[in-house]
Scaffold this active site. Structure first.
Site: not given
Ligand SMILES: Cc1cc2nc3c(=O)[nH]c(=O)nc-3n(C[C@H](O)[C@H](O)[C@H](O)COP(=O)(O)OP(=O)(O)OC[C@H]3O[C@@H](n4cnc5c(N)ncnc54)[C@H](O)[C@@H]3O)c2cc1C
Length: 384
Positions: A124, A126, A130, A157, A267, A335, A338, A362, A365
């Site tokens: 789809l 190009e 987009g 894909t 940890r 985070q 670490g 696809e 956002s």
């Protein structure tokens, strides 16, 4: 929703065990070498999952969308690259052929892919079209009962490994998006080639490349549905595809949560496991809560699709929310780990790279928010 999730429990257990055994061991190599693993593809093929949502009469398993979402979620939990390859093939490859194709087209393409796991791509996007995919420039010019197609598709894909691709092209210069049609092309056709593989941030084992069409001559029987329906078809296709990208984000977020939680318990710093510190507990709690909310949106949208109800807004919500939850959770997982989170010794950094696709592919956002707002405004105008 709890009912639906509970009904899927045994299936999820089976799928998770399969993914841990057959896909997880290849995930690092797939990412590092940027390869589509033939071992993984063969294992998925042995389960018949390349045709999971294809009806049984065309050689598939006839799974519901909710079952399909479990598959995408669990595959992505162990390997984002494989999750993307799998989701694109099913949502964007087999789905449009099954939904918009003639019986002849279904029989020609679906049983083979269900049996051999031959990948189907969806062309789809190009270079100049987009987010604004209606701006398609590729052209299919009529020559008797054939079309001659010229154009370029970008960011596709499985462009290289696919055997078949559905591409959109302009069959008329008039009528704006109504001049776009979908056409099924085969890789063996003269003039139809894939470009060089993109060197990506994440999902590196999922092949992404250009598709070039140079005077590809194809019979009109390869057109999917009537002329001019391409835009409508890909909007419907993307509504479903977005649920699977939400599922992909969900799977990666879940993996990040599990990794961070296990690490926090093990940890020790300042004489205690870091899980004893409120700063870490809050991160884990926020990740778990957001994942739960995302799971409800993703499975809610799949339920609507399975029951034939409108889900344009819900699938966009599922995608934008679950992919942003994946962003939050993978960031927090690094985070919590670490320095180890910043290193390829642990998969946290891979999760962080892989999830980024979910906020782009696809429909970005930003585009999802446009879709949601449009649907909200529509429903409000109906109240007046
Ligand atoms: C790994 C990967 C796999 C992909 N697979 C496929 C595939 O199989 N088939 C296929 O056809 N495509 C595929 N795509 C393409 C993907 O769908 C596009 O990248 C996506 O739709 C965005 O288009 P673009 O990259 O041209 O960005 P652009 O459209 O140029 O957008 C750039 C930025 O501008 C923003 N923007 C654009 N328009 C607006 C607007 N109106 N309002 C607000 N913000 C806006 C975007 O949200 C984004 O932040 C893939 C992409 C990737 C990265």
């Amino acid at each position: 929703m709890y009912d639906l999730l509970e009904k899927l429990t045994d299936f999820r257990t089976e799928v998770r065990a399969f993914c841990e055994e057959n896909i997880a061991p290849h995930a690092v190599e797939v990412d590092e070498k940027q390869i589509v693993s033939t071992d993984v593809n063969k294992a998925i093929n042995a389960k018949g999952w390349w045709g999971c949502t294809v009806p049984k009469e065309y050689g598939g398993l006839g799974y519901s969308n909710a079952e399909y979402v479990v598959l995408v979620e669990e595959i992505s939990r162990v390997c984002g690259s494989t999750g993307l390859t799998f989701a694109a093939h099913n949502s964007l490859g087999t789905y449009p052929i099954n939904t918009f194709g003639t019986d002849e087209q279904r029989l020609k393409y679906l049983p083979t892919t269900c049996k051999n796991g031959d990948l189907i791509a969806f062309g789809l996007t190009e270079p100049e079209a987009g987010s604004d995919a209606g701006g398609t420039k590729s052209k299919a010019v009529r020559d008797g009962d054939h079309y001659v197609i010229n154009g370029t598709k970008s960011w596709i894909t499985s462009a290289e490994p696919c055997t078949v691709a559905i591409v959109t092209a302009r069959t008329s210069d008039e009528g704006g998006v109504k001049g776009i049609s979908s056409i099924i092309l085969e890789k063996s056709m003269d003039g139809f080639t894939a470009g060089k593989k993109e060197n990506k941030l994440g999902c590196r084992g999922s092949n992404t490349a250009f598709l070039h069409m140079d005077d590809v001559r194809v019979h009109e029987s390869q057109r999917l549905g009537d002329e001019g329906l391409g835009f409508k078809q890909f909007m419907i296709t993307l509504d479903g595809g977005r649920i699977s990208i939400g599922a992909m984000g969900l799977g990666i977020a879940q993996a990040a949560l599990e990794l961070a939680s296990k690490h926090a318990i093990k940890r020790k710093q300042f004489g205690k496991p870091i899980s004893a510190y409120q700063a870490i507990q809050w991160k884990i709690a926020d990740m778990a809560t957001q994942i739960e909310a995302a799971r409800h949106l993703v499975y809610g949208a799949a339920y609507l699709k399975d029951t034939g109800k409108p889900m344009t807004k819900e699938s966009a919500m599922a995608k934008v929310f679950a992919s942003e939850v994946a962003n939050f959770c993978t960031y927090q997982a690094i985070q919590v780990l670490g320095g180890d989170g910043y290193s390829s010794k642990y998969p946290a950094e891979r999760y962080y790279r892989d999830m980024k696709l979910c906020e782009i592919g696809e429909g970005t956002s930003e585009v999802q928010r446009i879709v949601i707002a449009r649907e909200v405004f529509k429903s409000v105008s109906k109240i007046d």
